[in-house]
Write a protein that holds these residues in place. Structure first.
Motif, PDB file in Angstrom:
ATOM      1  N   UNK A  46       0.819  -1.212   0.000  1.00  0.00           N
ATOM      2  CA  UNK A  46       0.000   0.000   0.000  1.00  0.00           C
ATOM      3  C   UNK A  46       0.855   1.264   0.000  1.00  0.00           C
ATOM      4  N   UNK A  47       1.993   1.217   0.669  1.00  0.00           N
ATOM      5  CA  UNK A  47       2.889   2.377   0.727  1.00  0.00           C
ATOM      6  C   UNK A  47       3.793   2.467  -0.499  1.00  0.00           C
ATOM      7  N   UNK A  48       3.847   1.386  -1.269  1.00  0.00           N
ATOM      8  CA  UNK A  48       4.717   1.306  -2.448  1.00  0.00           C
ATOM      9  C   UNK A  48       6.194   1.470  -2.082  1.00  0.00           C
ATOM     10  N   UNK A  49       6.581   0.741  -1.034  1.00  0.00           N
ATOM     11  CA  UNK A  49       7.977   0.677  -0.592  1.00  0.00           C
ATOM     12  C   UNK A  49       8.399  -0.781  -0.583  1.00  0.00           C
ATOM     13  N   UNK A  50       9.684  -1.049  -0.816  1.00  0.00           N
ATOM     14  CA  UNK A  50      10.156  -2.431  -0.704  1.00  0.00           C
ATOM     15  C   UNK A  50      10.153  -2.892   0.750  1.00  0.00           C
ATOM     16  N   UNK A  51       9.972  -4.165   0.927  1.00  0.00           N
ATOM     17  CA  UNK A  51       9.899  -4.754   2.271  1.00  0.00           C
ATOM     18  C   UNK A  51      11.132  -4.405   3.107  1.00  0.00           C
ATOM     19  N   UNK A  52      12.314  -4.462   2.478  1.00  0.00           N
ATOM     20  CA  UNK A  52      13.546  -4.224   3.236  1.00  0.00           C
ATOM     21  C   UNK A  52      13.615  -2.797   3.788  1.00  0.00           C
ATOM     22  N   UNK A  53      12.848  -1.874   3.220  1.00  0.00           N
ATOM     23  CA  UNK A  53      12.841  -0.503   3.728  1.00  0.00           C
ATOM     24  C   UNK A  53      11.960  -0.347   4.962  1.00  0.00           C
ATOM     25  N   UNK A  54      10.808  -1.010   4.957  1.00  0.00           N
ATOM     26  CA  UNK A  54       9.839  -0.790   6.028  1.00  0.00           C
ATOM     27  C   UNK A  54       9.862  -1.839   7.127  1.00  0.00           C
ATOM     28  N   UNK A  55      10.235  -3.064   6.843  1.00  0.00           N
ATOM     29  CA  UNK A  55      10.160  -4.132   7.844  1.00  0.00           C
ATOM     30  C   UNK A  55      10.887  -3.784   9.142  1.00  0.00           C
ATOM     31  N   UNK A  56      12.100  -3.229   9.093  1.00  0.00           N
ATOM     32  CA  UNK A  56      12.768  -2.895  10.363  1.00  0.00           C
ATOM     33  C   UNK A  56      12.028  -1.832  11.174  1.00  0.00           C
ATOM     34  N   UNK A  57      11.246  -1.000  10.531  1.00  0.00           N
ATOM     35  CA  UNK A  57      10.495   0.043  11.243  1.00  0.00           C
ATOM     36  C   UNK A  57       9.396  -0.557  12.104  1.00  0.00           C
ATOM     37  N   UNK A  58       8.862  -1.713  11.705  1.00  0.00           N
ATOM     38  CA  UNK A  58       7.842  -2.377  12.516  1.00  0.00           C
ATOM     39  C   UNK A  58       8.428  -2.772  13.870  1.00  0.00           C
ATOM     40  N   UNK A  59       9.632  -3.300  13.870  1.00  0.00           N
ATOM     41  CA  UNK A  59      10.275  -3.686  15.123  1.00  0.00           C
ATOM     42  C   UNK A  59      10.496  -2.466  16.011  1.00  0.00           C
ATOM     43  N   UNK A  60      10.985  -1.400  15.420  1.00  0.00           N
ATOM     44  CA  UNK A  60      11.232  -0.177  16.199  1.00  0.00           C
ATOM     45  C   UNK A  60       9.930   0.380  16.775  1.00  0.00           C
ATOM     46  N   UNK A  61       8.883   0.403  15.982  1.00  0.00           N
ATOM     47  CA  UNK A  61       7.594   0.924  16.450  1.00  0.00           C
ATOM     48  C   UNK A  61       6.986   0.004  17.508  1.00  0.00           C
ATOM     49  N   UNK A  66       4.113   1.670  19.830  1.00  0.00           N
ATOM     50  CA  UNK A  66       3.303   2.514  18.962  1.00  0.00           C
ATOM     51  C   UNK A  66       2.393   1.637  18.103  1.00  0.00           C
ATOM     52  N   UNK A  67       2.852   0.423  17.807  1.00  0.00           N
ATOM     53  CA  UNK A  67       2.037  -0.558  17.106  1.00  0.00           C
ATOM     54  C   UNK A  67       2.045  -1.843  17.917  1.00  0.00           C
ATOM     55  N   UNK A  68       1.066  -2.724  17.624  1.00  0.00           N
ATOM     56  CA  UNK A  68       1.007  -3.978  18.374  1.00  0.00           C
ATOM     57  C   UNK A  68       0.585  -5.127  17.465  1.00  0.00           C
ATOM     58  N   UNK A  69       0.938  -6.313  17.891  1.00  0.00           N
ATOM     59  CA  UNK A  69       0.534  -7.557  17.256  1.00  0.00           C
ATOM     60  C   UNK A  69      -0.925  -7.773  17.617  1.00  0.00           C
ATOM     61  N   UNK A  88      -1.520   1.433  17.803  1.00  0.00           N
ATOM     62  CA  UNK A  88      -2.102   1.438  19.151  1.00  0.00           C
ATOM     63  C   UNK A  88      -3.094   2.567  19.367  1.00  0.00           C
ATOM     64  N   UNK A  89      -2.969   3.659  18.639  1.00  0.00           N
ATOM     65  CA  UNK A  89      -3.920   4.757  18.849  1.00  0.00           C
ATOM     66  C   UNK A  89      -5.340   4.340  18.481  1.00  0.00           C
TER      67      UNK A  89
END
Length: 97
Positions: A46-61, A66-69, A88-89
């Motif tokens: 949906x964001x039109x970014x490669x997985x390697x760009x965004x996947x590490x941000x999920x861990x940080x968030x 800020x986000x949850x499983x 989480x909001x």
């Protein structure tokens, strides 16, 4: 023993921090649009970014809560089950409603 070049190390760190902050905002913006949550692959599509760009941000968030499983799993592009993440909001908004 090697030494860091202070000015170049600092500049590199600042540039990475800026990019990380931008990519975290990208993830949050997309997850904000999908209150039921998305997998990493769905978010990247949906964001039109490669997985390697965004996947590490999920861990940080996730680490900053800020986000949850959600506890849900959906197949990703490889066919394996993937975590469905939620901002989480959305939880706070639902609790206030």
């Amino acid at each position: 023993m090697s030494r860091c070049h202070q000015s170049t190390s600092t500049a590199a760190f600042v540039s990475i921090q800026s990019a990380m902050a931008h990519l975290e905002r990208v993830v949050l913006k997309v997850l904000d649009e999908y209150p039921d949550g998305l997998t990493v692959d769905e978010t990247c599509a949906r964001a039109e970014y490669p997985r390697y760009s965004l996947q590490p941000r999920f861990t940080a968030l996730k680490d900053r809560r800020v986000i949850r499983d959600t506890g849900l799993r959906r197949p990703n592009v490889s066919g394996r089950n993937a975590i469905v993440w939620r901002a989480c909001h959305h939880d706070r908004r639902e609790a206030q409603a």
